[in-house]
Design an enzyme around this catalytic site. Structure first.
Site, PDB file in Angstrom:
ATOM      1  N   HIS A  72       0.845  -1.191   0.000  1.00  0.00           N
ATOM      2  CA  HIS A  72       0.000   0.000   0.000  1.00  0.00           C
ATOM      3  C   HIS A  72       0.883   1.244   0.000  1.00  0.00           C
ATOM      4  CE1 HIS A  72      -4.047  -1.771   1.602  1.00  0.00           C
ATOM      5  NE2 HIS A  72      -3.545  -2.453   0.582  1.00  0.00           N
ATOM      6  N   TYR A 200      -9.723   5.104   7.263  1.00  0.00           N
ATOM      7  CA  TYR A 200      -9.939   5.463   8.664  1.00  0.00           C
ATOM      8  C   TYR A 200     -10.974   6.579   8.683  1.00  0.00           C
ATOM      9  CZ  TYR A 200      -5.637   2.951   9.919  1.00  0.00           C
ATOM     10  OH  TYR A 200      -4.669   1.995  10.120  1.00  0.00           O
ATOM     11  N   PRO A 292      -5.235  -0.260  18.608  1.00  0.00           N
ATOM     12  CA  PRO A 292      -4.957  -0.720  17.244  1.00  0.00           C
ATOM     13  C   PRO A 292      -5.092   0.346  16.169  1.00  0.00           C
ATOM     14  CG  PRO A 292      -7.133  -1.449  17.945  1.00  0.00           C
ATOM     15  CD  PRO A 292      -6.490  -0.806  19.139  1.00  0.00           C
ATOM     16  N   LYS A 296       0.062  -0.660  15.106  1.00  0.00           N
ATOM     17  CA  LYS A 296       1.411  -0.718  15.640  1.00  0.00           C
ATOM     18  C   LYS A 296       1.715  -1.920  16.532  1.00  0.00           C
ATOM     19  CE  LYS A 296       2.767   2.789  13.493  1.00  0.00           C
ATOM     20  NZ  LYS A 296       3.524   2.473  12.282  1.00  0.00           N
ATOM     21  N   TYR A 384       3.429   6.125  10.377  1.00  0.00           N
ATOM     22  CA  TYR A 384       2.612   4.993   9.971  1.00  0.00           C
ATOM     23  C   TYR A 384       3.435   3.914   9.279  1.00  0.00           C
ATOM     24  CZ  TYR A 384      -1.669   2.594   8.490  1.00  0.00           C
ATOM     25  OH  TYR A 384      -2.675   1.681   8.326  1.00  0.00           O
TER      26      TYR A 384
END
Length: 389
Positions: A72, A200, A292, A296, A384
């Site tokens: 991704h 998200y 979550p 991580k 991220y």
């Protein structure tokens, strides 16, 4: 029985440490409380940072991940019914790989089998002892018999409820914790993902996440009350609520179907200091837990394994103990940065019961700033995809 490193916990972190040690000629034994089938049945997230991907390759278990994993280049964030994209690749030239934790564990098991590694399952009453001496050992019950493993070091990779952290005297450790006033209701469905990347979503009804395992296996989550039970939610009720929380352009593409797994996970931030006591070294959930939201959990465990493996390699193959002495310091420095990122993602994307109108305006302003500011996007992309080890 004797080994150099006794590893308590046969999940991905314990297996990864064992496999990495093997590549450097360092002997280990892995003790796991559950059966192998049970370990492989656990459904966990699978967004792998760049560092985790590199560790898998270093351990010689990256082939299937490279063939079947999904790279991704970015992720989608939604608020006020609109989406914007954080483009990792163009911002910082890094990516993440979506590859389920179960598959990571399976690959590591196969590698340990091929190498003749010793992974013992159904080990009960595991008890690390002599940790503050030069002769530590671990006792455990298996097949009705008490066994003992003498070793040089003990690696505690046995999760939050394992015996390793509890072996550190209470006056020698300090624990930091925050529990969040909501959980995640998650389902797994044999349906195509709604988007090529994760979404998200911040919504006035609460948080939602659209994720995936592969082209026909999707993982979806919605924020829920801690008092909820999975039985309170029919599949239809879940899909209806998910549609309400994601932008219309995504909701219109959503393919629904029966769930094949449904569960509720509480959210918690937790850190234990120090991560070393005598000959015991903690790694992964034994030492820390993150909510979550930032993907991580496994990745932070992987960073611990990197530091610990490097320290053992330098001790056994280089006669250098500095990395062992500084393991806790180095691991915790990265962990607290990861905790900050996971806390930030959680606070920006969820609805809290005590939020005021001002708090909600600030949350929206923060997300709008992220949408409009490239430097903010770069900071998110760096965290991220994974901070350097």
């Amino acid at each position: 029985m004797r080994t150099q490193v006794a590893i308590i916990g046969g999940g991905p972190s314990g297996l990864l440490l064992s496999q990495l040690l093997h590549t450097k000629g360092i002997d280990s034994v892995v003790l796991e409380r559950r059966s192998r089938d049970y370990v492989l049945s656990r459904i966990r997230a699978g967004v792998l940072e760049t560092g985790m991907v590199d560790l898998m390759k270093q351990a010689g278990v990256g082939d299937r991940m490279e063939k079947e994993g999904f790279v991704h280049d970015g992720t989608q964030i939604a608020f006020d019914g609109q989406m914007f994209r954080i483009d990792f690749k163009s911002l910082i030239a890094k990516t993440v790989t979506v590859y389920g934790q179960t598959e990571v564990t399976r690959d590591l098991y196969d590698a340990r089998d091929k190498a003749g590694g010793m992974v013992l399952h159904d080990c009960q009453a595991v008890n690390p002892q002599g940790l503050d001496t030069d002769a530590p050992f671990v006792t455990f019950l298996r097949d009705g018999t008490v066994h003992r493993i003498d070793c040089d070091f003990v690696a505690g990779c046995d999760g939050f409820h394992g015996p390793s952290r509890q072996a550190i005297p209470t006056d020698q450790r300090r624990e930091y914790e925050r529990t969040y006033p909501f959980g995640w209701l998650g389902i797994l469905s044999e349906t195509p993902p709604v988007d090529d990347e994760l979404i998200y979503a911040n919504s006035e009804r609460g948080f939602a996440l659209c994720s995936m395992r592969n082209d026909n296996l999707s993982r979806y989550y919605i924020q829920c009350d801690l008092s909820d039970s999975p039985d309170d939610w029919t599949d239809d009720a879940f899909w209806d609520e998910l549609r309400r929380r994601i932008p219309e352009e995504a909701a219109d593409k959503l393919v629904t179907g029966p769930s094949i797994e449904k569960s509720i996970a509480p959210l918690r931030s937790f850190v234990c200091e120090p991560m070393r006591w005598g000959r015991l070294f903690l790694a992964g959930d034994a030492a820390h837990i993150v909510p979550p939201t930032g993907a991580k959990g496994l990745n932070t465990a992987a960073s611990d394994i990197h530091y610990l493996f490097t320290a053992f390699d330098r001790h056994y193959n280089g006669g250098d103990n500095e990395a062992l002495e500084r393991y806790s310091e180095k691991a915790l420095a990265r962990i607290w940065k990861t905790q900050r990122f996971s806390w930030w993602m959680t606070t920006q994307l969820h609805r809290f019961p005590d939020q005021s109108a001002f708090d909600l305006k600030m949350q929206r302003a923060e997300l709008a700033f992220l949408r409009d500011n490239e430097a903010a996007q770069m900071a998110l992309a760096e965290a991220y995809t994974g901070m350097p080890y």
